[in-house]
Design a protein around this motif. Structure first.
Motif, PDB file in Angstrom:
ATOM      1  N   HIS A  97      11.012   3.922   4.888  1.00 13.33           N
ATOM      2  CA  HIS A  97      12.131   4.340   5.736  1.00 13.33           C
ATOM      3  C   HIS A  97      11.692   5.405   6.743  1.00 13.33           C
ATOM      4  CE1 HIS A  97      12.559   7.042   2.045  1.00 13.33           C
ATOM      5  NE2 HIS A  97      12.132   7.822   3.001  1.00 13.33           N
ATOM      6  N   LYS A 117      19.575  -0.541   5.694  1.00 16.94           N
ATOM      7  CA  LYS A 117      19.538  -1.339   4.451  1.00 16.94           C
ATOM      8  C   LYS A 117      20.774  -2.234   4.366  1.00 16.94           C
ATOM      9  CE  LYS A 117      16.341   1.459   1.699  1.00 16.94           C
ATOM     10  NZ  LYS A 117      16.078   2.285   0.527  1.00 16.94           N
ATOM     11  N   SER A 175      13.533  -4.222   0.783  1.00 14.84           N
ATOM     12  CA  SER A 175      13.138  -2.851   0.468  1.00 14.84           C
ATOM     13  C   SER A 175      14.395  -2.001   0.276  1.00 14.84           C
ATOM     14  CB  SER A 175      12.278  -2.283   1.604  1.00 14.84           C
ATOM     15  OG  SER A 175      11.776  -1.032   1.220  1.00 14.84           O
ATOM     16  N   THR A 208       0.824  -1.212   0.000  1.00 17.16           N
ATOM     17  CA  THR A 208       0.000   0.000   0.000  1.00 17.16           C
ATOM     18  C   THR A 208       0.859   1.264   0.000  1.00 17.16           C
ATOM     19  OG1 THR A 208      -0.081  -0.066   2.413  1.00 17.16           O
ATOM     20  CG2 THR A 208      -1.945  -1.062   1.257  1.00 17.16           C
ATOM     21  N   TYR A 224      17.891   4.024  -7.863  1.00 15.76           N
ATOM     22  CA  TYR A 224      18.249   5.432  -7.701  1.00 15.76           C
ATOM     23  C   TYR A 224      17.029   6.312  -7.438  1.00 15.76           C
ATOM     24  CZ  TYR A 224      22.605   3.247  -8.606  1.00 15.76           C
ATOM     25  OH  TYR A 224      23.683   2.414  -8.476  1.00 15.76           O
ATOM     26  N   ARG A 265      -1.664  -4.781   7.287  1.00 12.91           N
ATOM     27  CA  ARG A 265      -2.052  -4.779   8.703  1.00 12.91           C
ATOM     28  C   ARG A 265      -3.538  -4.449   8.827  1.00 12.91           C
ATOM     29  NH1 ARG A 265       2.645  -0.909  10.834  1.00 12.91           N
ATOM     30  NH2 ARG A 265       2.173   0.106   8.868  1.00 12.91           N
ATOM     31  N   THR A 298      -4.521  -0.846   9.242  1.00 10.87           N
ATOM     32  CA  THR A 298      -4.444   0.061   8.097  1.00 10.87           C
ATOM     33  C   THR A 298      -5.816   0.251   7.477  1.00 10.87           C
ATOM     34  OG1 THR A 298      -2.191  -0.606   7.629  1.00 10.87           O
ATOM     35  CG2 THR A 298      -3.416   0.330   5.790  1.00 10.87           C
ATOM     36  N   ALA A 319      13.494   7.937  -7.534  1.00  7.19           N
ATOM     37  CA  ALA A 319      12.166   7.716  -8.105  1.00  7.19           C
ATOM     38  C   ALA A 319      11.644   9.060  -8.613  1.00  7.19           C
ATOM     39  CB  ALA A 319      11.235   7.164  -7.039  1.00  7.19           C
ATOM     40  N   ASP A 348       1.111  -8.914   9.818  1.00  5.03           N
ATOM     41  CA  ASP A 348       2.022  -7.832  10.210  1.00  5.03           C
ATOM     42  C   ASP A 348       3.437  -8.379  10.159  1.00  5.03           C
ATOM     43  OD1 ASP A 348       3.573  -5.978  11.775  1.00  5.03           O
ATOM     44  OD2 ASP A 348       1.705  -5.282  12.699  1.00  5.03           O
ATOM     45  N   MET A 349       4.336  -7.565   9.619  1.00  2.55           N
ATOM     46  CA  MET A 349       5.740  -7.973   9.566  1.00  2.55           C
ATOM     47  C   MET A 349       6.255  -8.311  10.967  1.00  2.55           C
ATOM     48  SD  MET A 349       8.769  -5.679   7.952  1.00  2.55           S
ATOM     49  CE  MET A 349       8.451  -4.243   8.991  1.00  2.55           C
ATOM     50  N   LYS A 405      -6.406   3.959   1.850  1.00  2.26           N
ATOM     51  CA  LYS A 405      -5.755   2.655   1.683  1.00  2.26           C
ATOM     52  C   LYS A 405      -6.795   1.531   1.610  1.00  2.26           C
ATOM     53  CE  LYS A 405      -1.155   3.839   3.019  1.00  2.26           C
ATOM     54  NZ  LYS A 405       0.046   3.628   3.798  1.00  2.26           N
ATOM     55  N   PHE A 454      15.397  -0.081  -3.589  1.00  4.97           N
ATOM     56  CA  PHE A 454      14.837   0.823  -4.602  1.00  4.97           C
ATOM     57  C   PHE A 454      15.431   2.235  -4.536  1.00  4.97           C
ATOM     58  CE2 PHE A 454      11.611  -2.243  -3.094  1.00  4.97           C
ATOM     59  CZ  PHE A 454      11.596  -3.061  -4.209  1.00  4.97           C
ATOM     60  N   ASN A 456       4.113   3.972  -1.328  1.00  5.14           N
ATOM     61  CA  ASN A 456       4.423   4.711  -2.570  1.00  5.14           C
ATOM     62  C   ASN A 456       4.998   3.795  -3.641  1.00  5.14           C
ATOM     63  OD1 ASN A 456       3.785   7.335  -1.661  1.00  5.14           O
ATOM     64  ND2 ASN A 456       5.677   7.360  -0.468  1.00  5.14           N
ATOM     65  N   ILE A 457       6.037   3.059  -3.288  1.00  2.57           N
ATOM     66  CA  ILE A 457       6.693   2.190  -4.267  1.00  2.57           C
ATOM     67  C   ILE A 457       5.934   0.867  -4.381  1.00  2.57           C
ATOM     68  CG2 ILE A 457       8.861   0.978  -4.822  1.00  2.57           C
ATOM     69  CD1 ILE A 457       9.342   3.980  -4.866  1.00  2.57           C
TER      70      ILE A 457
HETATM   71  N1  LIG Z   1      14.377   5.922  -4.981  1.00  4.16           N
HETATM   72  C1  LIG Z   1      13.650   6.816  -4.352  1.00  4.16           C
HETATM   73  O1  LIG Z   1      13.627   7.999  -4.717  1.00  4.16           O
HETATM   74  C2  LIG Z   1      12.803   6.363  -3.212  1.00  4.16           C
HETATM   75  C3  LIG Z   1      11.812   7.212  -2.730  1.00  4.16           C
HETATM   76  C4  LIG Z   1      11.029   6.769  -1.661  1.00  4.16           C
HETATM   77  C5  LIG Z   1      11.255   5.540  -1.106  1.00  4.16           C
HETATM   78  N2  LIG Z   1      12.261   4.756  -1.575  1.00  4.16           N
HETATM   79  C6  LIG Z   1      12.526   3.448  -0.959  1.00  4.16           C
HETATM   80  O2  LIG Z   1      11.453   2.590  -1.324  1.00  4.16           O
HETATM   81  C7  LIG Z   1      11.107   1.737  -0.241  1.00  4.16           C
HETATM   82  C8  LIG Z   1       9.627   1.918   0.074  1.00  4.16           C
HETATM   83  O3  LIG Z   1       9.410   3.252   0.539  1.00  4.16           O
HETATM   84  P1  LIG Z   1       7.999   3.969   0.408  1.00  4.16           P
HETATM   85  O4  LIG Z   1       8.244   5.421   0.515  1.00  4.16           O
HETATM   86  O5  LIG Z   1       7.259   3.422  -0.763  1.00  4.16           O
HETATM   87  O6  LIG Z   1       7.303   3.470   1.750  1.00  4.16           O
HETATM   88  P2  LIG Z   1       5.882   3.917   2.326  1.00  4.16           P
HETATM   89  O7  LIG Z   1       5.110   4.691   1.320  1.00  4.16           O
HETATM   90  O8  LIG Z   1       6.127   4.517   3.676  1.00  4.16           O
HETATM   91  O9  LIG Z   1       5.136   2.526   2.528  1.00  4.16           O
HETATM   92  C9  LIG Z   1       5.551   1.600   3.479  1.00  4.16           C
HETATM   93  C10 LIG Z   1       4.705   0.355   3.356  1.00  4.16           C
HETATM   94  O10 LIG Z   1       5.154  -0.598   4.334  1.00  4.16           O
HETATM   95  C11 LIG Z   1       4.008  -1.061   5.047  1.00  4.16           C
HETATM   96  N3  LIG Z   1       4.386  -1.469   6.409  1.00  4.16           N
HETATM   97  C12 LIG Z   1       5.004  -0.719   7.349  1.00  4.16           C
HETATM   98  N4  LIG Z   1       5.164  -1.428   8.487  1.00  4.16           N
HETATM   99  C13 LIG Z   1       4.602  -2.645   8.258  1.00  4.16           C
HETATM  100  C14 LIG Z   1       4.418  -3.799   9.054  1.00  4.16           C
HETATM  101  N5  LIG Z   1       4.834  -3.859  10.338  1.00  4.16           N
HETATM  102  N6  LIG Z   1       3.801  -4.872   8.512  1.00  4.16           N
HETATM  103  C15 LIG Z   1       3.367  -4.836   7.221  1.00  4.16           C
HETATM  104  N7  LIG Z   1       3.502  -3.756   6.405  1.00  4.16           N
HETATM  105  C16 LIG Z   1       4.109  -2.671   6.928  1.00  4.16           C
HETATM  106  C17 LIG Z   1       3.065   0.128   5.064  1.00  4.16           C
HETATM  107  O11 LIG Z   1       1.778  -0.329   5.345  1.00  4.16           O
HETATM  108  P3  LIG Z   1       0.609   0.640   5.876  1.00  4.16           P
HETATM  109  O12 LIG Z   1      -0.176   0.953   4.647  1.00  4.16           O
HETATM  110  O13 LIG Z   1      -0.095  -0.226   6.826  1.00  4.16           O
HETATM  111  O14 LIG Z   1       1.239   1.832   6.519  1.00  4.16           O
HETATM  112  C18 LIG Z   1       3.217   0.597   3.620  1.00  4.16           C
HETATM  113  O15 LIG Z   1       2.477  -0.212   2.750  1.00  4.16           O
HETATM  114  C19 LIG Z   1      12.070   2.110   0.897  1.00  4.16           C
HETATM  115  O16 LIG Z   1      13.171   1.252   0.881  1.00  4.16           O
HETATM  116  C20 LIG Z   1      12.507   3.500   0.555  1.00  4.16           C
HETATM  117  O17 LIG Z   1      13.781   3.830   1.092  1.00  4.16           O
HETATM  118  C21 LIG Z   1      13.010   5.130  -2.625  1.00  4.16           C
END
Ligand SMILES: NC(=O)c1ccc[n+]([C@@H]2O[C@H](COP(=O)([O-])OP(=O)(O)OC[C@H]3O[C@@H](n4cnc5c(N)ncnc54)[C@H](OP(=O)(O)O)[C@@H]3O)[C@@H](O)[C@H]2O)c1
Length: 316
Positions: A85, A138, A113, A10, A158, A33, A36, A160, A61-62, A43, A115, A12-13
């Motif tokens: 993160h 990481k 995770s 759910t 790199y 979860r 959520t 996004a 849940d993780m 969501k 990306f 961003n990525i």
């Molecule tokens: N390259 C780039 O520019 C870029 C940009 C952003 C992120 N990233 C990387 O991409 C990865 C994902 O980041 P994001 O920003 O997409 O993350 P995000 O939007 O914060 O989403 C995190 C996800 O993890 C789930 N989650 C958190 N704790 C959990 C648990 N205990 N059990 C099950 N699910 C759980 C959340 O679920 P809920 O819906 O329940 O909260 C949500 O679906 C990270 O490694 C980040 O560093 C890269």
């Protein structure tokens, strides 16, 4: 076709990863979860629409070992984590996914995770708070996966595009970007930009590909390597406006990071780790541990930076 379990589907990525998995025809599940769904109506709607497209929504849940093991046993020939993160316990929580995968014993590929940038390469020069929030956890997870001998692929895709292009790393302190824009690094400090759809599509291709087993897949389309100055130039061409440029030197950027409140200090520290050292993202890779997506998948037509910027033009 594999069964793919996305943890963080759910996010961003993660949303893009789920869509890419479905599009490729895999049986796709997301671990969600229950809290959520109860607390976040957007969501809950997203999950309804994913279910309507054939995704299995699995509650768990993780941090709950039993639920994780059950989900992986039933849905996770391939496990992809896209936890965020934003909170320290998320990336480190993946150590629990590793424990569950060890217990299940038959997962054929785990994608942690990541990306983003290659954290092994960036660990020396990433400033706080980005080092403790992203790079160190990481790295810890990479080491734990390798120590456990879990078949895996690490995706280094790199920047996004969807997450950076709205601000180009700017804080907004100069007003709207069209009136003044901070430019970080010089023309030699290029960042690599990859659209979320491309990074997700390649992740899904990689999990089925023996050439990416236990490797880092670098997604570095040459046409999408741009300095911040080049991005501003592109924006000017597209909008017909002239932006006032404020060139930010490395010492000035470091000072900004030290003085900025969270989360701006974190965002600027990520920009710093990308541009402070020319060629930071263009390092040669060791073929024993890394592969280049552009060489493995020469058929892929990457979404171009120019096209990604179009979506943000109204903001300028
Ligand atoms: N390259 C780039 O520019 C870029 C940009 C952003 C992120 N990233 C990387 O991409 C990865 C994902 O980041 P994001 O920003 O997409 O993350 P995000 O939007 O914060 O989403 C995190 C996800 O993890 C789930 N989650 C958190 N704790 C959990 C648990 N205990 N059990 C099950 N699910 C759980 C959340 O679920 P809920 O819906 O329940 O909260 C949500 O679906 C990270 O490694 C980040 O560093 C890269």
């Amino acid at each position: 076709m594999s069964s793919i379990l996305v943890i963080g589907g759910t996010g961003n990525i993660g949303q893009h990863l789920v869509t890419a998995s479905l599009k490729a025809g895999h049986r796709t599940a997301v671990l969600v979860r229950p809290t959520t769904v109860a607390s976040d109506s957007d969501k809950a709607k997203l999950l309804n629409s994913l279910e309507a497209r054939g995704v299995s929504v699995v509650y768990g849940d993780m941090n709950n070992h039993k639920s994780l093991v059950a989900a992986i046993k039933q849905h996770g020939e391939v496990v992809i984590s896209a936890v965020g993160h934003g909170r320290p316990e998320e990336l480190d929580g993946q150590l629990k996914i590793i424990e569950a995968i060890k217990e299940v014993g038959c997962v054929k590929r785990f994608v942690p995770s990541e990306f983003g940038c290659d954290v092994e390469h960036h660990v020396e020069h990433t400033l706080e708070p980005a080092n403790s929030m992203i790079v160190t956890p990481k790295l810890r997870v990479r080491r734990a996966i390798r120590d456990a001998g879990i078949p895996h692929t690490i995706i280094c895709s790199y920047w996004a595009t969807g997450l950076l292009f709205s601000t180009l790393g700017n804080s907004g302190e100069n007003g709207p970007l069209s009136t003044g824009v901070d430019i970080f690094g010089d023309e030699n400090s290029r960042a690599i930009f990859v659209n979320e759809k491309d990074m997700s599509m390649l992740t899904i291709r990689a999990v089925e590909d023996p050439r990416t087993l236990d490797k880092i897949l670098h997604v570095r389309p040459p046409a999408n390597m741009r300095s911040f100055g080049q991005l501003v130039h592109l924006l000017e061409k597209k909008t017909g406006k002239t932006f006032e440029r404020h060139y930010v030197t490395e010492p000035e950027l470091v000072k900004k990071i030290q003085e900025a409140p969270f989360p701006l200090n974190f965002q600027l520290a990520m920009v710093h780790s990308t541009v402070a050292h020319a060629g930071a993202c263009e390092h040669a890779v060791d073929p024993a541990v890394s592969v280049e997506a552009t060489l493995l998948y020469p058929d892929v037509q990457f979404i171009k930076v120019e096209d990604c910027l179009d979506g943000f033009l109204p903001a300028f």
